[in-house]
Design a protein around this motif. Sequence first.
Motif, short mmCIF file in Angstrom:
data_model
loop_
_atom_site.label_atom_id
_atom_site.label_comp_id
_atom_site.label_asym_id
_atom_site.label_seq_id
_atom_site.Cartn_x
_atom_site.Cartn_y
_atom_site.Cartn_z
N ALA A 1 -21.65 -13.61 12.59
CA ALA A 1 -22.52 -14.67 13.09
C ALA A 1 -22.14 -16.02 12.49
O ALA A 1 -22.26 -17.06 13.14
N TYR A 2 -21.68 -16.01 11.23
CA TYR A 2 -21.32 -17.25 10.56
C TYR A 2 -19.84 -17.59 10.71
O TYR A 2 -19.47 -18.74 10.94
N ASN A 3 -18.98 -16.57 10.56
CA ASN A 3 -17.55 -16.81 10.47
C ASN A 3 -16.79 -16.60 11.77
O ASN A 3 -15.74 -17.20 11.98
N ARG A 4 -17.32 -15.70 12.66
CA ARG A 4 -16.62 -15.42 13.91
C ARG A 4 -17.65 -15.37 15.06
O ARG A 4 -17.89 -14.31 15.65
N LEU B 1 -19.73 -12.50 19.02
CA LEU B 1 -21.11 -12.13 19.36
C LEU B 1 -21.57 -12.93 20.57
O LEU B 1 -21.11 -14.04 20.81
N SER B 2 -22.49 -12.35 21.30
CA SER B 2 -23.12 -13.11 22.37
C SER B 2 -23.99 -14.19 21.73
O SER B 2 -24.45 -14.05 20.60
N SER B 3 -24.21 -15.27 22.45
CA SER B 3 -25.03 -16.36 21.90
C SER B 3 -26.44 -15.88 21.58
O SER B 3 -27.04 -16.30 20.58
N GLU B 4 -26.97 -14.99 22.38
CA GLU B 4 -28.33 -14.48 22.15
C GLU B 4 -28.39 -13.68 20.87
O GLU B 4 -29.30 -13.86 20.04
N VAL C 1 -29.58 -13.18 14.83
CA VAL C 1 -29.09 -12.93 13.47
C VAL C 1 -29.36 -14.14 12.57
O VAL C 1 -29.84 -14.00 11.43
N LEU C 2 -29.06 -15.33 13.07
CA LEU C 2 -29.28 -16.53 12.27
C LEU C 2 -30.76 -16.75 11.98
O LEU C 2 -31.13 -17.19 10.88
N LEU C 3 -31.63 -16.45 12.94
CA LEU C 3 -33.07 -16.59 12.73
C LEU C 3 -33.55 -15.61 11.68
O LEU C 3 -34.35 -15.97 10.79
N ALA C 4 -33.05 -14.37 11.73
CA ALA C 4 -33.44 -13.38 10.73
C ALA C 4 -32.99 -13.80 9.34
O ALA C 4 -33.71 -13.65 8.34
N ALA C 5 -31.77 -14.37 9.25
CA ALA C 5 -31.24 -14.83 7.96
C ALA C 5 -32.09 -15.97 7.42
O ALA C 5 -32.37 -16.04 6.22
N LYS C 6 -32.51 -16.86 8.31
CA LYS C 6 -33.32 -18.00 7.89
C LYS C 6 -34.66 -17.53 7.33
O LYS C 6 -35.14 -18.04 6.31
N ARG C 7 -35.28 -16.55 7.99
CA ARG C 7 -36.56 -16.03 7.52
C ARG C 7 -36.44 -15.39 6.14
O ARG C 7 -37.39 -15.40 5.36
N ARG C 8 -35.29 -14.82 5.85
CA ARG C 8 -35.08 -14.17 4.55
C ARG C 8 -34.58 -15.16 3.48
O ARG C 8 -34.36 -14.77 2.34
N GLY C 9 -34.39 -16.41 3.89
CA GLY C 9 -33.96 -17.42 2.93
C GLY C 9 -32.47 -17.40 2.64
O GLY C 9 -32.02 -17.95 1.63
N TYR C 10 -31.68 -16.77 3.52
CA TYR C 10 -30.24 -16.70 3.31
C TYR C 10 -29.59 -17.96 3.86
O TYR C 10 -29.68 -18.25 5.05
#
Length: 344
Positions: free
Chosen positions: A4-7, A11-14, A19-28
């Motif tokens: 999601a970050y490097n390649r 991944l599909s845009s959806e 993935v990015l939203l889940a990472a944000k919620r976890r403070g990553y």
Amino acid sequence: MSNAYNRPDQLSSELRERVLLAAKRRGYPGPDPVARSLRTRKAGAVGLLLTEDLSYSFRDPAAMSFLAGLAESCEVAGQGLLLIPAGPGTGSGGADPAAVVHQAAVDGFVVYSVADDDPYLAAVRERHLPIVVCDQPRGISDAALIVIDDSAATGKVTEYLLGLGHRRFGVLAMRLGRERADGPAAAERLRSPHFHVQRERIAGVQDTLAAAGVSPATVIERYDHTVAAGASAAAQALSIDPEITALVCTSDVLALGALDHARQAGIDVPGRLSVTGFDGVEAATRAGLTTVGQPQEEKGRRAGALLMSSARSGVAGIETLDTELVVGTTTGTAPAADPNRRGR
């Protein structure tokens, strides 16, 4: 998550958004850039070695134009910009120049108008990274170079003033070495300054005067590059030789100071005294200063582009940019000789 970050193309845009939203919620916050640089061996930044204190770089109009051009070049290449000041006040607290430079996380260096004996420059060369020098010093075999012909530029100014009838000249110069010195520059100091640009600009005046059979100019050096320094230098030059009718300044900042002194002293410019500058900064244009226009912003852009190409090919090069004599309202025909005139 790594994809999601490097390649993101994997991944599909959806899915990537989820993935990015889940990472944000976890403070990553995302991949550690330091770890990434260790893996790729690229810092993603250009180091800019300056000859002045950092605060000066945001006050001096010529330096600001150069910085703007270099920053634009870095943006185009997706690079960051790290400023490394090597000014006269740097290191007074005990900082080791080698340590400062060696700890800089950069992929290459742009060296902007640095003395040839500056310890930071030696440390930069020890890194064995691509280097582009702008203006000075010359003759570094492992560096690319962006320059103008400083001697030819001031020579052209001097020829113009000789054509107006001037025969008594003064030169107001920026510092010729890293040690503090203010006042008349002796012949020995003029032969061995560590700032190539100042040496060449002064030589352009003196060589042109010698070729015309005119006495050498009185050269006044100032350690500080400020309008106030230019004003005091003009006062000193005219005190040493009250018959001076033309002041050739190696920067617009010093020339603007000379104009300030003339106003305060009631000296008619250009009726009694002609004044020229060097750089072509906006303040000089507003003041109607006769000056040498040089492409400072383009210098910055070309320095960045040349560094990127050197990083890819490893081949150093040299580029000489053009200058232009810009005639303003601060120069005119030399006044008729008057044995009773003393500085006015």
